[in-house]
Motif scaffolding. Structure first.
Motif, PDB file in Angstrom:
ATOM      1  N   ILE A 165      88.557  29.288 -11.578  1.00 44.56           N
ATOM      2  CA  ILE A 165      87.353  28.573 -12.294  1.00 44.56           C
ATOM      3  C   ILE A 165      87.587  28.345 -13.841  1.00 44.56           C
ATOM      4  N   VAL A 166      87.636  27.251 -14.338  1.00 45.31           N
ATOM      5  CA  VAL A 166      88.043  26.974 -15.818  1.00 45.31           C
ATOM      6  C   VAL A 166      87.211  26.017 -16.311  1.00 45.31           C
ATOM      7  N   TYR A 167      86.538  26.472 -17.631  1.00 43.62           N
ATOM      8  CA  TYR A 167      86.013  25.493 -18.408  1.00 43.62           C
ATOM      9  C   TYR A 167      86.815  24.583 -19.155  1.00 43.62           C
ATOM     10  N   VAL A 168      86.642  23.289 -19.440  1.00 42.21           N
ATOM     11  CA  VAL A 168      87.562  22.474 -19.945  1.00 42.21           C
ATOM     12  C   VAL A 168      86.582  21.297 -20.823  1.00 42.21           C
ATOM     13  N   PRO A 169      86.819  21.195 -22.141  1.00 44.72           N
ATOM     14  CA  PRO A 169      86.156  20.064 -22.874  1.00 44.72           C
ATOM     15  C   PRO A 169      86.765  18.705 -22.104  1.00 44.72           C
ATOM     16  N   ALA A 170      85.980  17.873 -21.720  1.00 48.02           N
ATOM     17  CA  ALA A 170      86.438  16.679 -20.856  1.00 48.02           C
ATOM     18  C   ALA A 170      87.582  15.803 -21.542  1.00 48.02           C
ATOM     19  N   ARG A 171      87.458  15.841 -22.991  1.00 49.57           N
ATOM     20  CA  ARG A 171      88.387  15.173 -23.647  1.00 49.57           C
ATOM     21  C   ARG A 171      89.973  15.780 -23.406  1.00 49.57           C
ATOM     22  N   ASP A 172      89.900  17.045 -23.094  1.00 53.80           N
ATOM     23  CA  ASP A 172      91.282  17.825 -22.720  1.00 53.80           C
ATOM     24  C   ASP A 172      91.715  17.545 -21.368  1.00 53.80           C
ATOM     25  N   LEU A 173      90.891  17.017 -20.588  1.00 59.18           N
ATOM     26  CA  LEU A 173      91.191  17.036 -19.096  1.00 59.18           C
ATOM     27  C   LEU A 173      92.704  16.709 -18.657  1.00 59.18           C
TER      28      LEU A 173
END
Length: 291
Positions: A165-173
């Motif tokens: 499970i990883v959190y990602v700022p959507a701009r970096d997807l």
């Protein structure tokens, strides 16, 4: 070691708040926020939306990565005076990739009571809808921001047989998905949860290559906050690792000791054997071409 709570001391309440939809605030959390005298919040402006109209507004204390250390003494003094404190993050459960650990630890060490008011958590919400194994999982939080460090970290997670499970700022997807493909393979099944519980929520499950194409083709997927869930490594995938090819890749990207450690873990070689192979490859690459 925790001490026995002093008589008449306050309680530190660790309060989970909505990750998007404000209706997900529990009745118990709402009641507490309507009465607690002191609120320690990651961003006091964000948390103020949850308070409604109180006859006597609470004392708001900003508690974030920059202020946590210097606010601990003040908040412990408040608890010692018999006043309760609610700890809030901007969204979801405090301490999960958010500030608050140091305060909770210090509160235990000072002998004051710490109690949870459970509720939303993006990691668990994402896991519940991902369609991936949920009996065991690894919560990684945010990956490193730079490509080389991110790929190195993914490499160290590549053989875990549990959902990641990883959190990602959507701009970096797109960038993160491309790194996942490079390290984990295009066919690794993954799930994207973006803007969960909000109006423009996305839940999309697919092989990594397809998921990356999905995000490239829809600019809206690069807005807001996202969580990426990656299926665990299968035993047959481990058996397919080519030690020499992997060693060449690692030798070109990482320091010898780091490369050897990863190579040993992924292939079953001893660390001494792995280090010798890495050094041999690096030596071959440094040697001038014959002729």
């Amino acid at each position: 070691m925790s001490l026995e709570a002093p008589v008449g001391s306050g309680t530190l309440w660790v309060v989970a708040t909505p990750i998007g939809n404000l209706q997900d605030l529990s009745a118990r959390a709402a009641d507490l926020l309507a009465s607690v005298p002191v609120i320690a919040a990651e961003d006091t402006r964000v948390s103020a939306r949850l308070l409604g109209h109180r006859a006597q507004p609470p004392q708001m204390v900003a508690l974030n990565e920059h202020t946590e250390r210097r606010q601990i003494g003040r908040l412990l003094a408040t608890l010692g005076e018999g006043h309760d404190v609610a700890l809030l993050s901007d969204a979801g459960t405090p301490l999960i990739s958010d500030p608050g650990f140091r305060l909770v630890r210090a509160t235990h060490e000072a002998g004051f009571r710490v109690s949870p008011v459970p509720g939303p958590c993006a990691a668990i919400a994402g896991l519940s809808v991902a369609g991936l194994a949920s009996d065991r999982f690894w919560f990684e939080g945010f990956l490193p921001a730079k490509t080389a460090a991110r790929r190195s970290r993914l490499q160290s997670l590549a053989t875990l047989p549990v959902t990641l499970i990883v959190y990602v700022p959507a701009r970096d997807l797109v960038a993160v998905l491309e790194d996942c493909i490079a390290v984990l393979g295009a066919d690794r099944i993954a799930a994207l949860g973006r803007e969960m519980t909000k109006l423009h929520e996305t839940v999309h499950r697919a092989p990594l290559a397809d998921l990356a194409a999905f995000c490239r083709d829809d600019p809206d997927q690069l807005r807001g906050e996202a969580i990426l869930l990656l299926s665990g490594c299968r035993d047959d995938a481990l058996a397919a690792v080519d030690p020499l090819a992997l060693a060449r890749e690692l030798a070109g990207e990482l320091a010898p000791s780091r490369a050897a450690g990863i190579l040993a873990r992924l292939t079953g070689l001893s660390r001494k054997q792995a280090f010798a192979l890495i050094e041999r490859i690096r030596g071959d690459e440094r040697s001038p071409a014959d002729g």
